[in-house]
Enzyme design. Sequence first.
Site, PDB file in Angstrom:
ATOM      1  CB  SER A 177      -0.976  -0.061   1.170  1.00  0.00           C
ATOM      2  OG  SER A 177      -1.950   0.934   1.002  1.00  0.00           O
ATOM      3  CG  ASP A 182      -6.831  -2.214  -3.613  1.00  0.00           C
ATOM      4  OD1 ASP A 182      -7.486  -1.457  -2.879  1.00  0.00           O
ATOM      5  OD2 ASP A 182      -5.583  -2.332  -3.554  1.00  0.00           O
ATOM      6  CG  HIS A 235      -5.659  -2.012   0.061  1.00  0.00           C
ATOM      7  ND1 HIS A 235      -4.844  -1.482  -0.917  1.00  0.00           N
ATOM      8  CD2 HIS A 235      -5.233  -1.453   1.231  1.00  0.00           C
ATOM      9  CE1 HIS A 235      -3.976  -0.644  -0.363  1.00  0.00           C
ATOM     10  NE2 HIS A 235      -4.191  -0.616   0.937  1.00  0.00           N
TER      11      HIS A 235
END
Length: 291
Positions: A160, A206, A238
């Site tokens: 991320s 995601d 995600h």
Amino acid sequence: MRTRMIRTGLATLLALGGLATSQAVTAQAADNPYERGPAPTVSSIEALRGSYSVSQTTVSSLSVSGFGGGTIYYPSSTADGTFGAIAISPGFTAYQSSIAWLGPRLASQGFVVFTIDTNTTVDQPDSRGRQLLSALDYLTQQSSVRSRIDTSRLGVMGHSMGGGGTLEAAKSRPSLQAAIPLTGWNTDKTWPEVKTPTLVVGADGDTIAPVATHSEPFYGSLPSSLDKAYLELRGATHFTPNSSNTTIAKYSISWLKRFIDNDTRYEQFLCPLPSASLTIAEYRGNCPHTS
Ligand code: 9J3
Ligand code: ZN
């Protein structure tokens, strides 16, 4: 006479055998001094562990500067010489525990792996990029395992905002040999400056870093001349990179081996490009590789 001929023949055979053996060893070392571990198979790169037993050591945040400490996972044996090394950053609000599965998974294949904490859990991608580089500098210059590392063979990964930081680190340090952002997040969508072979991993489901506004433009903006690939995980979110995942592992191992170790034995898993499957929504890349 017969005895002498046999002896001569045997001596010749032994001499030829010895010559052939030493030449083969020399040729292999000259071809690739960085190759580590046995010839890979699909099952060896999908396995929960590779061929190396792994040790680990904790690095306190109080003992370092520029990042928040972490855990170093490394092959226990020193018999195979030095290894390439990777630093891995977690994402926004997360700790090294969120990416810890990658430590032993990658180290057991023959890498020194440093999963880090960031200075604060709200640090942004540019900061995470600088912290990954500080962590690599600590690893190669000050850590207790520094003598086990080949300082010319380094890479970065992250989840991320840590994936966004991975791109930042590669952009600012072109000597890095491999970069792998995992469901990366960054406000900067364009990465034409990157010189490091990069595997961009996105997730089809995601909603925090949607591939259409993150991983796909990241991949698309990397230079067309660069060795690069885009792996879109199927049925993934995600947070898929926060748990043990065989698809992430097998392509990360292959990418790191191919570009940090120059180990072309792993090219078979990257080229021709993998097909879409139950776990792969999409795979793009350049083949054959140019570096
Ligand atoms: O590190 C991440 O999970 C980034 C995604 C995020 O929460 O961004 C919103 C600021
Ligand atoms: Zn940019």
